[in-house]
Design a protein around this motif. Structure first.
Motif, PDB file in Angstrom:
ATOM      1  N   TYR A 254      33.443  43.418  48.751  1.00 42.45           N
ATOM      2  CA  TYR A 254      32.418  42.638  48.078  1.00 42.45           C
ATOM      3  C   TYR A 254      32.637  42.630  46.567  1.00 42.45           C
ATOM      4  O   TYR A 254      33.243  43.539  46.006  1.00 42.45           O
ATOM      5  CB  TYR A 254      31.013  43.206  48.375  1.00 42.45           C
ATOM      6  N   TYR A 255      32.126  41.580  45.950  1.00 33.72           N
ATOM      7  CA  TYR A 255      32.137  41.491  44.491  1.00 33.72           C
ATOM      8  C   TYR A 255      30.760  41.044  44.025  1.00 33.72           C
ATOM      9  O   TYR A 255      30.168  40.128  44.594  1.00 33.72           O
ATOM     10  CB  TYR A 255      33.186  40.488  44.001  1.00 33.72           C
ATOM     11  N   GLU A 256      30.245  41.711  42.995  1.00 34.42           N
ATOM     12  CA  GLU A 256      28.934  41.364  42.453  1.00 34.42           C
ATOM     13  C   GLU A 256      29.092  40.397  41.295  1.00 34.42           C
ATOM     14  O   GLU A 256      29.799  40.672  40.323  1.00 34.42           O
ATOM     15  CB  GLU A 256      28.206  42.630  41.982  1.00 34.42           C
ATOM     16  N   VAL A 257      28.460  39.244  41.393  1.00 38.43           N
ATOM     17  CA  VAL A 257      28.593  38.190  40.396  1.00 38.43           C
ATOM     18  C   VAL A 257      28.028  38.645  39.047  1.00 38.43           C
ATOM     19  O   VAL A 257      26.913  39.177  38.979  1.00 38.43           O
ATOM     20  CB  VAL A 257      27.871  36.902  40.860  1.00 38.43           C
ATOM     21  N   GLN A 258      28.824  38.442  37.988  1.00 37.34           N
ATOM     22  CA  GLN A 258      28.417  38.788  36.630  1.00 37.34           C
ATOM     23  C   GLN A 258      28.086  37.506  35.856  1.00 37.34           C
ATOM     24  O   GLN A 258      28.415  36.393  36.293  1.00 37.34           O
ATOM     25  CB  GLN A 258      29.547  39.535  35.917  1.00 37.34           C
ATOM     26  N   LYS A 259      27.450  37.653  34.708  1.00 37.99           N
ATOM     27  CA  LYS A 259      27.122  36.498  33.874  1.00 37.99           C
ATOM     28  C   LYS A 259      28.404  35.777  33.468  1.00 37.99           C
ATOM     29  O   LYS A 259      29.357  36.387  32.999  1.00 37.99           O
ATOM     30  CB  LYS A 259      26.359  36.929  32.616  1.00 37.99           C
ATOM     31  N   GLY A 260      28.430  34.480  33.662  1.00 37.62           N
ATOM     32  CA  GLY A 260      29.598  33.682  33.302  1.00 37.62           C
ATOM     33  C   GLY A 260      30.592  33.496  34.423  1.00 37.62           C
ATOM     34  O   GLY A 260      31.528  32.699  34.301  1.00 37.62           O
ATOM     35  N   ASP A 261      30.417  34.231  35.524  1.00 39.67           N
ATOM     36  CA  ASP A 261      31.329  34.080  36.662  1.00 39.67           C
ATOM     37  C   ASP A 261      31.187  32.710  37.300  1.00 39.67           C
ATOM     38  O   ASP A 261      30.085  32.139  37.351  1.00 39.67           O
ATOM     39  CB  ASP A 261      31.043  35.147  37.725  1.00 39.67           C
ATOM     40  N   THR A 262      32.280  32.190  37.804  1.00 37.12           N
ATOM     41  CA  THR A 262      32.279  30.969  38.598  1.00 37.12           C
ATOM     42  C   THR A 262      33.152  31.209  39.820  1.00 37.12           C
ATOM     43  O   THR A 262      33.910  32.190  39.877  1.00 37.12           O
ATOM     44  CB  THR A 262      32.849  29.774  37.816  1.00 37.12           C
ATOM     45  N   LEU A 263      33.046  30.329  40.780  1.00 35.74           N
ATOM     46  CA  LEU A 263      33.904  30.456  41.958  1.00 35.74           C
ATOM     47  C   LEU A 263      35.373  30.383  41.561  1.00 35.74           C
ATOM     48  O   LEU A 263      36.219  31.060  42.139  1.00 35.74           O
ATOM     49  CB  LEU A 263      33.572  29.360  42.973  1.00 35.74           C
ATOM     50  N   TYR A 264      35.660  29.577  40.543  1.00 37.32           N
ATOM     51  CA  TYR A 264      37.051  29.445  40.091  1.00 37.32           C
ATOM     52  C   TYR A 264      37.572  30.773  39.537  1.00 37.32           C
ATOM     53  O   TYR A 264      38.660  31.221  39.895  1.00 37.32           O
ATOM     54  CB  TYR A 264      37.153  28.355  39.032  1.00 37.32           C
ATOM     55  N   SER A 265      36.794  31.402  38.655  1.00 36.72           N
ATOM     56  CA  SER A 265      37.255  32.654  38.054  1.00 36.72           C
ATOM     57  C   SER A 265      37.358  33.770  39.091  1.00 36.72           C
ATOM     58  O   SER A 265      38.270  34.591  39.057  1.00 36.72           O
ATOM     59  CB  SER A 265      36.309  33.075  36.917  1.00 36.72           C
ATOM     60  N   ILE A 266      36.414  33.794  40.045  1.00 36.78           N
ATOM     61  CA  ILE A 266      36.447  34.816  41.095  1.00 36.78           C
ATOM     62  C   ILE A 266      37.646  34.596  42.016  1.00 36.78           C
ATOM     63  O   ILE A 266      38.311  35.547  42.437  1.00 36.78           O
ATOM     64  CB  ILE A 266      35.127  34.805  41.891  1.00 36.78           C
ATOM     65  N   SER A 267      37.941  33.342  42.316  1.00 38.50           N
ATOM     66  CA  SER A 267      39.093  33.044  43.187  1.00 38.50           C
ATOM     67  C   SER A 267      40.390  33.500  42.534  1.00 38.50           C
ATOM     68  O   SER A 267      41.291  34.007  43.214  1.00 38.50           O
ATOM     69  CB  SER A 267      39.148  31.551  43.497  1.00 38.50           C
ATOM     70  N   LYS A 268      40.493  33.337  41.212  1.00 40.27           N
ATOM     71  CA  LYS A 268      41.684  33.783  40.502  1.00 40.27           C
ATOM     72  C   LYS A 268      41.762  35.305  40.443  1.00 40.27           C
ATOM     73  O   LYS A 268      42.832  35.894  40.567  1.00 40.27           O
ATOM     74  CB  LYS A 268      41.687  33.212  39.080  1.00 40.27           C
ATOM     75  N   LYS A 269      40.609  35.927  40.265  1.00 45.18           N
ATOM     76  CA  LYS A 269      40.573  37.390  40.151  1.00 45.18           C
ATOM     77  C   LYS A 269      41.017  38.061  41.443  1.00 45.18           C
ATOM     78  O   LYS A 269      41.717  39.082  41.424  1.00 45.18           O
ATOM     79  CB  LYS A 269      39.162  37.834  39.770  1.00 45.18           C
ATOM     80  N   PHE A 270      40.639  37.490  42.574  1.00 47.55           N
ATOM     81  CA  PHE A 270      40.946  38.121  43.861  1.00 47.55           C
ATOM     82  C   PHE A 270      42.002  37.350  44.666  1.00 47.55           C
ATOM     83  O   PHE A 270      42.243  37.678  45.830  1.00 47.55           O
ATOM     84  CB  PHE A 270      39.662  38.266  44.685  1.00 47.55           C
ATOM     85  N   ASN A 271      42.601  36.347  44.028  1.00 45.20           N
ATOM     86  CA  ASN A 271      43.675  35.585  44.670  1.00 45.20           C
ATOM     87  C   ASN A 271      43.236  35.046  46.033  1.00 45.20           C
ATOM     88  O   ASN A 271      43.883  35.259  47.055  1.00 45.20           O
ATOM     89  CB  ASN A 271      44.937  36.459  44.831  1.00 45.20           C
ATOM     90  N   ILE A 272      42.102  34.356  46.017  1.00 47.45           N
ATOM     91  CA  ILE A 272      41.550  33.783  47.242  1.00 47.45           C
ATOM     92  C   ILE A 272      41.115  32.352  46.957  1.00 47.45           C
ATOM     93  O   ILE A 272      40.711  32.032  45.829  1.00 47.45           O
ATOM     94  CB  ILE A 272      40.351  34.635  47.745  1.00 47.45           C
ATOM     95  N   LEU A 273      41.231  31.482  47.913  1.00 47.64           N
ATOM     96  CA  LEU A 273      40.854  30.087  47.730  1.00 47.64           C
ATOM     97  C   LEU A 273      39.338  29.944  47.575  1.00 47.64           C
ATOM     98  O   LEU A 273      38.567  30.676  48.209  1.00 47.64           O
ATOM     99  CB  LEU A 273      41.316  29.239  48.916  1.00 47.64           C
ATOM    100  N   ILE A 274      38.928  28.995  46.747  1.00 49.65           N
ATOM    101  CA  ILE A 274      37.500  28.736  46.562  1.00 49.65           C
ATOM    102  C   ILE A 274      36.845  28.353  47.885  1.00 49.65           C
ATOM    103  O   ILE A 274      35.741  28.812  48.204  1.00 49.65           O
ATOM    104  CB  ILE A 274      37.290  27.628  45.512  1.00 49.65           C
TER     105      ILE A 274
END
Length: 297
Positions: A254-274
Motif C-alpha cells: 500500500y501507499y498513502e497519498v501525500q499532498k501533491g500526489d497524482t496517479l502519474y507520479s505514483i505510477s512512476k514511483k512504483f513502476n506501475i501503469l495508471i
C-alpha cells in the motif's frame, strides 16, 4: 680636357642629389565594420505524442507533480498551477461568499474542476471558469465548444472576475439551486452533493471531486475566515483517519497519498501503469485524496 671631364662629373652629382625624394609613410585606414543585430532564439523542446499535453515544468517529477483535470476539456496541470490558481482567486471567492452566501471552498473547488485550474480551453478562450452554458437568458458573447454534445454554446466573459460573479448570480438566480442556501455556509459536503442533485453536473462523482479538492488543498479554511471562525484542521484529520482505518491486506503493498500526489507520479514511483492502479483500487477517475491508501503492488 680634364677640366671638361671634372665639370661633367660635378653636373651629374648635382642632378642625382635633386632627384631623390623623401619617403612618405602611409597607413591604410581600417574599414569600419557594420554592426549586426544578433537575435537569440530558444528552440522549443519537442515531445513525443504521449507527452505533448504535459507542461515542460512537470517533466521532472522531483520538482513537481501533474494532475489530469476532466473539465470541459481534458487538462493536465501541475500541483503548483492549482496552488497559484487558489492564490489568485481566493479573495474573489471569499468576497462572493460574503455577498451571495456561497461557500468560498465550493467556489474555488468548482473553479479548479470546471476550468482545469484556469488552463482549460474555455477558461483560456472565453474566461469561462465554471463551464456555464448560454441558456435562453444569456444575452452576452458566446463561444462554441464540444461538451455533452458537439459545439454547444458557452458564455464568454471579458475577464475571469466576470465569470466568478456570473457563477454566483447563476446559483442565486435559478430556482433549482434554492435548496443549497438552506445548508450551513461551511458545510461544503452538503453543498457539493446538493450541486449534483440540483443538476449542475451529470457526473455521479462530481461531489467527490469537489470534496477531494477542498480537502487536499484545505479550501475550507477560507470559509472559516469569512465566518470569523477558527480554522478547524480536525475536519481534514477526520478524513485522513477514515482512510487510515482501512485494514491492510498482507497480500498487497500500500501507499498513502501525500499532498501533491497524482496517479502519474505514483505510477512512476512504483513502476506501475495508471490503469492498473485504477483497476486495483476501483477508481473511476483520477481523483485522489490526501491520506488515501492505494494498492500499488
Amino acid at each position: 680636357m680634364y677640366s671638361k671631364i671634372l665639370l661633367l662629373l660635378i653636373a651629374i652629382s648635382l642632378v642625382s642629389c635633386h632627384a631623390s625624394k623623401p619617403t612618405i609613410v602611409t597607413s591604410k585606414s581600417q574599414t569600419s565594420q557594420k554592426q549586426r543585430s544578433v537575435v537569440q532564439t530558444t528552440k522549443k523542446p519537442t515531445y513525443s505524442k504521449s507527452e505533448s499535453n504535459i507542461p515542460a515544468s512537470t517533466k521532472n517529477q522531483n520538482q513537481t507533480t501533474t494532475e489530469v483535470i476532466e473539465s470541459t476539456s481534458r487538462t493536465v496541470v501541475s500541483n503548483d498551477v492549482i496552488d497559484h490558481y487558489i492564490a489568485a482567486y481566493k479573495d474573489v471567492a471569499m468576497g462572493n461568499m460574503k455577498t451571495y452566501g456561497i461557500p468560498a471552498s465550493i467556489i474555488l473547488a468548482q473553479g479548479i474542476l470546471e476550468s482545469g485550474a484556469g488552463k482549460g480551453d474555455l477558461a483560456l478562450t472565453a474566461n469561462n471558469h465554471f463551464g456555464i452554458k448560454c441558456h435562453n437568458d444569456w444575452l452576452g458573447e458566446s463561444v462554441r465548444h464540444d461538451d455533452d454534445a458537439s459545439q454547444e454554446c458557452f458564455r464568454k466573459y471579458n475577464d475571469a472576475s466576470e465569470s466568478f460573479r456570473d457563477h454566483a448570480l447563476f446559483l442565486t438566480g435559478k430556482k433549482r439551486y434554492a435548496s443549497l442556501f438552506q445548508y450551513e455556509k461551511d458545510d461544503y459536503k452538503a453543498w457539493a452533493k446538493g450541486l449534483r442533485a440540483a443538476g449542475y453536473a451529470t457526473d455521479p462523482r462530481y461531489p467527490d471531486k469537489l470534496m477531494s479538492y477542498i480537502e487536499r488543498y484545505q479550501l475550507h479554511q477560507y470559509d472559516a475566515q469569512v465566518l470569523g471562525k477558527k480554522y478547524d484542521v480536525s475536519q481534514s484529520q477526520a478524513v485522513l483517519a477514515a482512510y487510515k482505518s482501512t485494514p491492510n491486506n498482507p497480500n498487497f503493498s500500500y501507499y498513502e497519498v501525500q499532498k501533491g500526489d497524482t496517479l502519474y507520479s505514483i505510477s512512476k514511483k512504483f513502476n506501475i501503469l495508471i490503469d492498473d492502479i485504477k483497476k486495483n483500487n476501483n477508481l473511476s477517475d483520477n481523483t485522489l485524496s490526501i491520506g488515501q491508501k492505494l494498492i500499488v503492488k
